[in-house]
Design a protein around this motif. Structure first.
Motif, mmCIF file in Angstrom:
data_model
loop_
_atom_site.group_PDB
_atom_site.id
_atom_site.type_symbol
_atom_site.label_atom_id
_atom_site.label_comp_id
_atom_site.label_asym_id
_atom_site.label_seq_id
_atom_site.Cartn_x
_atom_site.Cartn_y
_atom_site.Cartn_z
ATOM 1 N N VAL A 95 -15.420 12.234 4.613
ATOM 2 C CA VAL A 95 -14.382 11.346 5.155
ATOM 3 C C VAL A 95 -13.018 11.861 4.692
ATOM 4 C CG1 VAL A 95 -13.486 9.000 5.233
ATOM 5 C CG2 VAL A 95 -15.957 9.386 5.108
ATOM 6 N N GLY A 96 -12.174 12.232 5.623
ATOM 7 C CA GLY A 96 -10.873 12.796 5.274
ATOM 8 C C GLY A 96 -9.795 11.745 5.163
ATOM 9 N N GLN A 97 -8.703 12.112 4.500
ATOM 10 C CA GLN A 97 -7.532 11.247 4.395
ATOM 11 C C GLN A 97 -6.343 11.958 5.016
ATOM 12 O OE1 GLN A 97 -5.967 10.874 0.305
ATOM 13 N NE2 GLN A 97 -7.565 12.293 -0.341
ATOM 14 N N GLN A 98 -5.474 11.192 5.685
ATOM 15 C CA GLN A 98 -4.331 11.792 6.358
ATOM 16 C C GLN A 98 -3.481 12.549 5.356
ATOM 17 O OE1 GLN A 98 -4.361 11.557 9.751
ATOM 18 N NE2 GLN A 98 -2.969 13.301 9.475
ATOM 19 N N PHE A 99 -3.116 13.787 5.699
ATOM 20 C CA PHE A 99 -2.478 14.653 4.722
ATOM 21 C C PHE A 99 -1.279 15.400 5.283
ATOM 22 C CE2 PHE A 99 -2.437 18.742 2.305
ATOM 23 C CZ PHE A 99 -2.163 18.224 1.049
ATOM 24 N N ASP A 113 3.160 5.541 1.515
ATOM 25 C CA ASP A 113 1.939 4.798 1.193
ATOM 26 C C ASP A 113 2.187 3.358 0.766
ATOM 27 O OD1 ASP A 113 3.043 5.238 -1.269
ATOM 28 O OD2 ASP A 113 1.492 6.629 -1.960
ATOM 29 N N GLY A 114 3.469 2.944 0.722
ATOM 30 C CA GLY A 114 3.783 1.565 0.353
ATOM 31 C C GLY A 114 3.517 1.241 -1.103
ATOM 32 N N LYS A 115 3.415 2.265 -1.948
ATOM 33 C CA LYS A 115 3.117 2.029 -3.360
ATOM 34 C C LYS A 115 4.381 2.060 -4.214
ATOM 35 C CE LYS A 115 -1.624 3.812 -3.252
ATOM 36 N NZ LYS A 115 -2.582 4.793 -3.790
ATOM 37 N N ILE A 116 4.294 1.434 -5.386
ATOM 38 C CA ILE A 116 5.367 1.507 -6.353
ATOM 39 C C ILE A 116 4.943 2.457 -7.462
ATOM 40 C CG2 ILE A 116 4.572 -0.492 -7.692
ATOM 41 C CD1 ILE A 116 7.544 -1.156 -8.195
ATOM 42 N N PHE A 117 5.843 3.359 -7.814
ATOM 43 C CA PHE A 117 5.602 4.318 -8.886
ATOM 44 C C PHE A 117 6.569 3.993 -10.017
ATOM 45 C CE2 PHE A 117 3.709 6.149 -5.250
ATOM 46 C CZ PHE A 117 2.730 7.045 -5.675
ATOM 47 N N HIS A 118 6.015 3.774 -11.193
ATOM 48 C CA HIS A 118 6.818 3.343 -12.340
ATOM 49 C C HIS A 118 6.543 4.258 -13.534
ATOM 50 C CE1 HIS A 118 7.864 -0.091 -15.401
ATOM 51 N NE2 HIS A 118 8.748 0.899 -15.405
ATOM 52 N N GLY A 156 3.667 -2.759 -1.219
ATOM 53 C CA GLY A 156 4.181 -3.336 0.021
ATOM 54 C C GLY A 156 3.740 -2.523 1.223
ATOM 55 N N PRO A 157 4.320 -2.821 2.396
ATOM 56 C CA PRO A 157 3.938 -2.084 3.610
ATOM 57 C C PRO A 157 4.535 -0.682 3.626
ATOM 58 C CG PRO A 157 5.708 -3.614 4.100
ATOM 59 C CD PRO A 157 5.304 -3.880 2.670
ATOM 60 N N ARG A 158 3.954 0.184 4.409
ATOM 61 C CA ARG A 158 4.545 1.499 4.636
ATOM 62 C C ARG A 158 5.822 1.347 5.453
ATOM 63 N NH1 ARG A 158 -0.690 5.292 6.268
ATOM 64 N NH2 ARG A 158 -1.862 4.991 4.325
ATOM 65 N N CYS A 159 6.695 2.341 5.388
ATOM 66 C CA CYS A 159 7.951 2.295 6.133
ATOM 67 C C CYS A 159 8.031 3.499 7.064
ATOM 68 C CB CYS A 159 9.137 2.295 5.172
ATOM 69 S SG CYS A 159 9.132 0.886 4.025
ATOM 70 N N PHE A 160 8.644 3.271 8.228
ATOM 71 C CA PHE A 160 8.698 4.296 9.253
ATOM 72 C C PHE A 160 10.127 4.457 9.772
ATOM 73 C CE2 PHE A 160 4.506 2.315 9.252
ATOM 74 C CZ PHE A 160 3.683 3.422 9.125
#
Length: 367
Positions: free
Chosen positions: A117-121, A239-244, A253-257
């Motif tokens: 199963v692949g992930q978008q890259f 990816d809508g992630k927070i990096f700290h 949160g949601p992804r942004c486009f």
């Protein structure tokens, strides 16, 4: 009796030398199935029902850490995979499908990392495109290394993977009639010096000076996304992630486009200890979301800034904690309590692939 013992020792010595030579011969022998090899050209030679796979004779190493594949023909489906596998990888599986292997697949632009199963890259690849794969040799640590992929000389992304005992061997997979590639196991690749330079088209004087961003009293690394290094925090659009302060992100949160407006701000508490500045107005008590469990984002993973267990740099810093909030299209999507580093926080934007472009407003109207 001594002569007999000496004779058997001699025979045993010859046998061991022969075994060592046989092992070395196998170790440095290329392997392929359902493929034809003509010089540096590989072409699929099957009935499209079964995978064809090629494994190079030698693993990537510090002195030879990169290779490239040029797609000559995409054939019926263009199911061409480029990646790294253990030495005795099963030749009826695409690279990336089995454990301890990883590959970038041209037909769907996905990364396969030890699973079917692949992930978008990254982008899809077609005839004439060059797909490259390499390792950052200086990242090998405790059986792990960072593998990166390129398309036409530009880095697409990277992933941290385990290293097999015998190393990681270049591999190419194909799965349909007419597919053909040209292999270059001696290719060289290096980021151009201006790859990390961000063009600034703005009349904001402050923005023009943001190349000197400082975090925790030191220059923030120019090759690191905001949020990856200690003392920084960031919301990532992809990816809508927070990096700290870590290369490991949390769901946030949601992804942004394209067209979305991302915002970031700080709310200071009444008892905030400033660096000699006037106290700011009191802010309302806000309910902080409990920190969610760490989810590894392997595309951005880098352990160099990870804290050792039990070593929390934010302990005993209550007077310098603030609430950083992020917005999307004018709506607050989440908050994170953080410690302000020495010198304060600087607005920062990071980008990682060609074609990315944003408009910056350092003085937006907010309420």
């Amino acid at each position: 009796m001594d002569d007999i013992h000496l004779h058997y020792r001699f025979l045993n010595w010859r046998r061991r030398i022969r075994e060592i030579r046989e092992v070395r011969a196998v170790r440095f022998q290329e392997r392929y199935k359902r493929m034809l090899k003509d010089g540096d050209t590989l072409s699929y030679h099957g009935n499209s029902d079964e995978v064809g796979c090629y494994v190079a004779p030698r693993p990537l190493s510090k002195g030879n850490c990169y290779f490239e594949v040029t797609i000559m023909h995409t054939g019926v489906r263009g199911t061409i995979a480029v990646g790294l596998v253990p030495q005795f990888y099963k030749l009826d599986h695409q690279p990336g499908w089995l454990p301890h292997s990883v590959a970038y697949h041209a037909d769907d632009g996905k990364l396969y990392n030890g699973t079917g199963v692949g992930q978008q890259f990254g982008p899809k690849c077609n005839r004439g495109d060059r797909i490259g794969c390499g390792i950052y040799a200086d990242t090998v640590d405790a059986g792990l290394t960072t593998v990166f992929f390129t398309k036409n000389g530009k880095e697409v992304g990277s992933v941290v993977v385990p290293v097999a005992p015998d190393g990681l061997f270049p591999a190419i997979g194909m799965h349909s009639l007419g597919e053909e590639v040209r292999l270059d196991l001696q290719a060289e690749w290096g980021q151009e010096e201006d790859d990390s330079v961000m063009m600034v088209d703005s009349h904001e004087d402050e923005w023009g000076r943001l190349y000197d961003v400082r975090s925790s009293g030191t220059d923030y690394p120019k090759n690191r996304h905001p949020g990856w290094s200690r003392g920084s925090v960031a919301y990532h659009a992809d990816d809508g992630k927070i990096f700290h302060g870590s290369g490991v992100g949390d769901p946030f949160g949601p992804r942004c486009f394209e067209g979305d407006i991302m915002g970031c701000g700080i709310m200071f508490p009444r008892d905030y200890i400033s660096d000699g500045e006037d106290e700011l107005d009191e802010w309302e008590a806000l309910e902080v979301r409990p920190k969610q469990g760490r989810v590894q984002n392997f595309v951005y993973l880098n352990d160099e800034d990870e804290e050792e267990d039990g070593d929390d740099p934010e302990q005993d810093q209550e007077g310098r904690k603030v609430m950083v909030f992020f917005t999307r299209n004018g709506k607050i999507i989440g908050r994170r309590e953080v410690v302000v580093p020495m010198g304060g926080f600087y607005p920062t934007i990071g980008m990682l692939s060609s074609g990315e472009k944003v408009k910056v407003d350092l003085h937006p109207l907010s309420g």
